[in-house]
Each structure stands twice: as C-alpha cells, then as structure tokens.
Design a protein around this motif. Sequence first.
Motif: not given
Length: 158
Positions: A13-42
């Motif tokens: 679980a800890d590794l999944i969360l860590a990887i998720s943070r890396h992916l979230h940071a990598a999308k910063a310039d690539a896509a529309e900005s959103w919160t983790p809640l918005e990402a879950a809904v989308m």
Amino acid sequence: MDETQKARLFELADLILAISRHLHAAKADAAESWTPLEAAVMRYIDHQPGATASQAAEATRLISSNFSRALRKLEQKELVRREADPDDARRVRLYPTRKAGENLGYLQDAWSRLLDETVPDAAEADAVITTLRRIESQLLDRTRAAADPARKGQGAAR
C-alpha cells in the motif's frame, strides 16, 4: 494474518501511494490541473461513461458534498458533462468531454514515457497490471458489499 504478511501488505500500500505521488507530479505540465478527489471522479467517469452521480460517488468512496464539489470543478474545467437519463429524466448521467479525452492523451504520453524507463519489460508490466486490476476489483467488491449487506460474500466467490 501474521506480522510478516501484515508488514508485506503495508509495504504494498505504501509503495502504491508513493508511485501515485510520482505520477501525479509528472502530470503537472502534461494535463489539466486537478485535485486527488477530482482525479478519482474523473477516472471513474472515464472508465464508466454514462454512470450516475450516485454510482460514481459510491465507487470513489466520496461523501456526497466532496463528490459534488469535485464534479462541479470538473464541469467548470469542461472535463465532464451531465446528460439527462433518457429512461428517467430525474436522473443525470455523467460523460467525459472531448477535452477530457485530449487530457487523457496527454497523461498517457507523459506517464508512458515516465514508466517506460522504469518498467521496460512488457511481461512484467502486464503482470503488475493484472495484479493491480484484481486488487482494485476486490476492493470495489468489498466497498459495495459493505454498502449493501445483501451482496456480502459475492466477491469471495470469484
């Protein structure tokens, strides 16, 4: 469950969360900005176009006020549209927009480039995908069973 298994599952679980943070940071310039809640809904709406708001809220495990806020923000960003249900005009169906599709394409490019360097072996990627899909499916089954006592035990039969 013994302590070794408990520690192993915590690390997963800890590794999944860590990887998720890396992916979230990598999308910063690539896509529309959103919160983790918005990402879950989308994510849910992308995977289940035409779902109702209550289905999406249940699947994302968000309380109605948080879900509503995330949905409003996604609509403001023109990533989600609501349509009246043709069978019941009181119900609304949720769909990703063309802009959401373009956004998903940007994410696919950014995340694929990022992960291509770390998981170049297709068989390894397929094995991880299969495992994570199974985990997600079983967690969703548990969530649904907890919300509907008549469904308890159905997920275990798979």
